[in-house]
Scaffold this active site. Structure first.
Site, PDB file in Angstrom:
ATOM      1  N   ASP A 144       0.852  -1.189   0.000  1.00  0.00           N
ATOM      2  CA  ASP A 144       0.000   0.000   0.000  1.00  0.00           C
ATOM      3  C   ASP A 144       0.885   1.235   0.000  1.00  0.00           C
ATOM      4  O   ASP A 144       1.975   1.230   0.574  1.00  0.00           O
ATOM      5  CB  ASP A 144      -0.904   0.020   1.236  1.00  0.00           C
ATOM      6  CG  ASP A 144      -1.919  -1.116   1.236  1.00  0.00           C
ATOM      7  OD1 ASP A 144      -2.418  -1.458   0.157  1.00  0.00           O
ATOM      8  OD2 ASP A 144      -2.206  -1.660   2.316  1.00  0.00           O
ATOM      9  N   ASP A 178      -7.146  -1.303  -4.432  1.00  0.00           N
ATOM     10  CA  ASP A 178      -8.203  -0.932  -3.493  1.00  0.00           C
ATOM     11  C   ASP A 178      -9.101   0.145  -4.089  1.00  0.00           C
ATOM     12  O   ASP A 178     -10.328   0.127  -3.921  1.00  0.00           O
ATOM     13  CB  ASP A 178      -7.601  -0.412  -2.183  1.00  0.00           C
ATOM     14  CG  ASP A 178      -6.782  -1.461  -1.461  1.00  0.00           C
ATOM     15  OD1 ASP A 178      -7.114  -2.654  -1.563  1.00  0.00           O
ATOM     16  OD2 ASP A 178      -5.799  -1.086  -0.789  1.00  0.00           O
TER      17      ASP A 178
END
Length: 205
Positions: A144, A178
């Protein structure tokens, strides 16, 4: 929408997602941050579990999570194929393509990153390291990097209970995959009637 067009959407999202993750993984140390603006930063973190950092406990928790993700992607893939076969609406197929691409992008991390990278603790990771990778098949960590702390500071004293405390609004760190999943879900929610048109309304039209 045709299968070809849906596939192009998926491939494009996957390329952006994986290129960004490879770049971060091979150029950033875990925890390293680049401030783009006050409200947007590139922050390298790795997610070992589900959303919001939750984990399935136990020795086989990570493996179960990855297997669950693989099962989910099969179901989403069938939903996409079935929607195209039955001439589903453009908005529906686009939304499913986004969700499929996002889920697939994170699955790639979970399945393969543990065997193609070494860890990022205190140094930049190496792709296919001679000394060995940080994990095993199905035990990779999701990369991430997108961080949007729209507010990061001390709350005013007049606010009850939390006044004077440090507060960060929108603290999660996420990635392109995401974002694709969230975009697909939002499309289904905002354009629900177009995504799932009533058969009687279709006949009238």
């Amino acid at each position: 929408m045709s299968l070809k067009k849906a596939s192009l959407i998926i491939i494009l999202i996957l390329l952006i997602d994986q290129i960004s993750k490879f770049y971060i993984k091979t150029n950033f140390i875990l925890g390293e941050e680049v401030r783009v603006t006050d409200w947007f930063r590139i922050l390298f973190v790795e997610n070992e579990g589900m959303a919001w950092g939750a984990k399935i406990p136990g020795e086989y928790g990570k493996l179960l999570l990855t297997l669950f993700r693989l099962g989910a992607i099969v179901g989403i893939g069938y939903w996409l194929w079935d929607s195209i076969r039955n001439n589903g609406s453009r908005i529906l197929i686009t939304a499913i393509a986004f969700i499929f691409a996002g889920a697939f992008g994170n699955i790639i991390d979970s399945v393969f990153y543990g065997i193609i990278f070494d860890d990022s603790y205190g140094h930049v990771a190496t792709f296919m390291p001679d000394a060995g990778a940080y994990g095993t098949l199905f035990h990779g960590k999701v990369v991430d990097m997108l961080y949007f702390p729209l507010y990061d500071g001390i709350l005013p004293e007049w606010i009850p209970f939390w006044g004077g405390e440090h507060f960060t609004f929108f603290e999660p760190v996420f990635n392109v995959a995401d974002t694709a999943i969230s975009t697909g879900v939002v499309l289904l929610l905002l354009f629900n009637k177009k995504a799932f048109p009533n058969k009687e309304e279709e006949k009238k039209e």
